[in-house]
Design an enzyme around this catalytic site. Sequence first.
Site, PDB file in Angstrom:
ATOM      1  N   ASP A  55       3.685  -6.400   3.180  1.00  0.00           N
ATOM      2  CA  ASP A  55       3.146  -5.136   4.028  1.00  0.00           C
ATOM      3  C   ASP A  55       3.765  -5.507   5.619  1.00  0.00           C
ATOM      4  O   ASP A  55       3.068  -5.388   6.405  1.00  0.00           O
ATOM      5  CB  ASP A  55       1.647  -5.061   3.880  1.00  0.00           C
ATOM      6  CG  ASP A  55       1.296  -3.921   4.752  1.00  0.00           C
ATOM      7  OD1 ASP A  55       2.231  -2.931   5.173  1.00  0.00           O
ATOM      8  OD2 ASP A  55       0.125  -3.664   5.220  1.00  0.00           O
TER       9      ASP A  55
ATOM     10  N   ASP B 115       6.386   1.055   6.446  1.00  0.00           N
ATOM     11  CA  ASP B 115       4.905   0.666   6.174  1.00  0.00           C
ATOM     12  C   ASP B 115       4.188   1.720   5.316  1.00  0.00           C
ATOM     13  O   ASP B 115       3.764   2.880   5.879  1.00  0.00           O
ATOM     14  CB  ASP B 115       4.112   0.702   7.667  1.00  0.00           C
ATOM     15  CG  ASP B 115       2.634   0.348   7.747  1.00  0.00           C
ATOM     16  OD1 ASP B 115       2.262  -0.224   6.635  1.00  0.00           O
ATOM     17  OD2 ASP B 115       1.863   0.518   8.748  1.00  0.00           O
TER      18      ASP B 115
ATOM     19  N   HIS C 205       0.844  -1.220   0.023  1.00  0.00           N
ATOM     20  CA  HIS C 205       0.045  -0.094   0.020  1.00  0.00           C
ATOM     21  C   HIS C 205       0.926   1.310   0.012  1.00  0.00           C
ATOM     22  O   HIS C 205       2.022   1.424   0.707  1.00  0.00           O
ATOM     23  CB  HIS C 205      -1.025  -0.059   1.228  1.00  0.00           C
ATOM     24  CG  HIS C 205      -0.450  -0.014   2.581  1.00  0.00           C
ATOM     25  ND1 HIS C 205      -0.244   1.268   3.268  1.00  0.00           N
ATOM     26  CD2 HIS C 205      -0.218  -0.996   3.233  1.00  0.00           C
ATOM     27  CE1 HIS C 205       0.222   0.914   4.415  1.00  0.00           C
ATOM     28  NE2 HIS C 205       0.198  -0.411   4.595  1.00  0.00           N
TER      29      HIS C 205
ATOM     30  N   HIS D 285       3.940   2.837  12.419  1.00  0.00           N
ATOM     31  CA  HIS D 285       2.960   3.932  12.785  1.00  0.00           C
ATOM     32  C   HIS D 285       3.704   5.040  13.443  1.00  0.00           C
ATOM     33  O   HIS D 285       2.856   5.565  14.370  1.00  0.00           O
ATOM     34  CB  HIS D 285       1.593   3.599  13.182  1.00  0.00           C
ATOM     35  CG  HIS D 285       0.859   2.565  12.430  1.00  0.00           C
ATOM     36  ND1 HIS D 285      -0.201   1.974  12.855  1.00  0.00           N
ATOM     37  CD2 HIS D 285       1.184   2.257  11.011  1.00  0.00           C
ATOM     38  CE1 HIS D 285      -0.731   1.327  12.048  1.00  0.00           C
ATOM     39  NE2 HIS D 285       0.219   1.340  10.908  1.00  0.00           N
TER      40      HIS D 285
ATOM     41  N   GLU E 172      -4.950   1.940   2.546  1.00  0.00           N
ATOM     42  CA  GLU E 172      -4.946   0.818   3.417  1.00  0.00           C
ATOM     43  C   GLU E 172      -5.359   1.188   4.905  1.00  0.00           C
ATOM     44  O   GLU E 172      -5.962   0.475   5.828  1.00  0.00           O
ATOM     45  CB  GLU E 172      -3.668  -0.035   3.298  1.00  0.00           C
ATOM     46  CG  GLU E 172      -3.968  -1.406   4.176  1.00  0.00           C
ATOM     47  CD  GLU E 172      -3.161  -1.353   5.525  1.00  0.00           C
ATOM     48  OE1 GLU E 172      -3.692  -2.215   6.032  1.00  0.00           O
ATOM     49  OE2 GLU E 172      -2.844  -0.390   5.981  1.00  0.00           O
ATOM     50  N   GLU E 173      -4.554   2.223   5.282  1.00  0.00           N
ATOM     51  CA  GLU E 173      -4.480   2.484   6.508  1.00  0.00           C
ATOM     52  C   GLU E 173      -5.855   2.829   7.230  1.00  0.00           C
ATOM     53  O   GLU E 173      -6.020   2.509   8.540  1.00  0.00           O
ATOM     54  CB  GLU E 173      -3.425   3.510   6.825  1.00  0.00           C
ATOM     55  CG  GLU E 173      -1.737   3.251   6.563  1.00  0.00           C
ATOM     56  CD  GLU E 173      -1.276   2.157   7.386  1.00  0.00           C
ATOM     57  OE1 GLU E 173      -2.093   1.532   8.441  1.00  0.00           O
ATOM     58  OE2 GLU E 173       0.044   1.784   7.402  1.00  0.00           O
TER      59      GLU E 173
HETATM   60 ZN   LIG Z   1       0.917  -1.175   6.292  1.00  0.00          ZN
END
Ligand SMILES: [Zn+2]
Length: 479
Positions: A373, A311, A299, A443, A345-346
């Site tokens: 991912d 990520d 993503h 994140h 995606e998130e």
């Molecule tokens: Zn991810």
Amino acid sequence: MESWPRRLMAAASVLKSSDMPHAFVRRLAVLICIFSFVAAPGAQQPPSTAWLDPHRDAASRLLGEALANDFAWQRLAELGDTFGHRLSGSKALEDAIDWAVVQMKKDGLENVRKEPVKVPHWVRGKESLEIVAPYPSGLVMLGLGNSVGTPADGIEAELLVVRTFEELDAAGSKVKGKIVLFNAPFTTYGETVRYRSAGPSRAATLGAVATLVRSVGPPGLRTPHTGALTYDANTPKIPAAAVTTEDADRLQRMANRGTTVRLRLKMEAQMLPDADSFNVVGEIRGREFPEEVIVLGGHFDSWDVGTGSTDDGGGTIVTWEALRLMKKLNLRPRRTVRVVLWTNEENGLRGGTAYRDRYRDQLANHVLMMESDSGVFRPTGFGFTGSDAARAKIEGIATLLRGIQAGRIGPAGGGADIGPSVEAGKIPSMSLEVEGNYFLLHHTPADTVDKIDPMDMARASGAIAVMSYIIADMPERIR
Ligand SMILES: [Zn+2]
């Protein structure tokens, strides 16, 4: 036949390469190439893998090309350095998508296109958390994605700390009017993330005015981890933020001593109307069965902290890289290989669901879908979900990756973005598997490209290229 001259050339080109960022990376590359000679399949292969023989030369060339330079890492660095984070709804994401289209065309990929997707548009705004009593003290925090904001002067309330949902329920009427901290130490992501996603509504049902969650990750250097929450439809929406493990421990100690702690949480977060975004698609069209497709991807969106390099910028680049390598070596498999840079995606998964809806009548022609991912650290192989017959073929292909220690096939594979299509089309699914401290960075503002080793990206790109190329090129489709 094994192409020894080609392997030697690959090793030599690594030795000569002067644009690798670190000397140790060059040494590692050479060691890997040498090891690949030792582990090269040949006379000692059992006869059952003779079907692989027509593919060995291509596999060797793909690995050699992948390991010969740090192209993938440089591309990831350019992405993060230039555009920063890529949260859904941001200009940075859309500009990065346009950049990717231009780069894919430069790579010579075919049918490069943007496919429209409406995405949620959440914005963070300014935010802060402080202890107001017993003494003023700032805490490090990140609002949770999709959270509502607070009134302009914030929410001030007494703290209540719980470790589990059971402790929350046991607290009963004491929850009303409080800011609840869920202080659940990280075990696995799957187990601990429920406090982030479901905690706010669970606390709101009992009358909490705001929620804090211990960051979902191992202790770092006072680094908060954001991530999405999901509100229940029938519960009041209360603001929610993550605190660092250090601050969660501090608040827990204060609570254990019986100290009354008052906090003030300020968040400007808000959800705006849906925005326009796109999945980016590029292909190498199959020479014999072009309508049969192998989909690879990661993503392209990220959280709005750091640069989303693990990520999931890295995942998008190494899967895209598989196609670039095929194109560079003029390898055209029997079936089409398609890379998709998934959007959103998130905080919505709209890219994955839009693809399923757009291609619903073609899902039967999807031979395999693969997602990367989990960060791009030291690749160990792939997880796979599919039939036993398909697994046997994939384990055979994986023997070609032993030389780079990426030949392990795990019991299950998949990914969030490919999930909707895989489920709807009952498509075999795969994920890149790696060893690294993904959830330390996940994140956080620390998710930047410097945490990623160029050689890990090169090896992951090579492994994905070999695996996807051979699946696309085998005379018989895996089923
Ligand atoms: Zn991810």
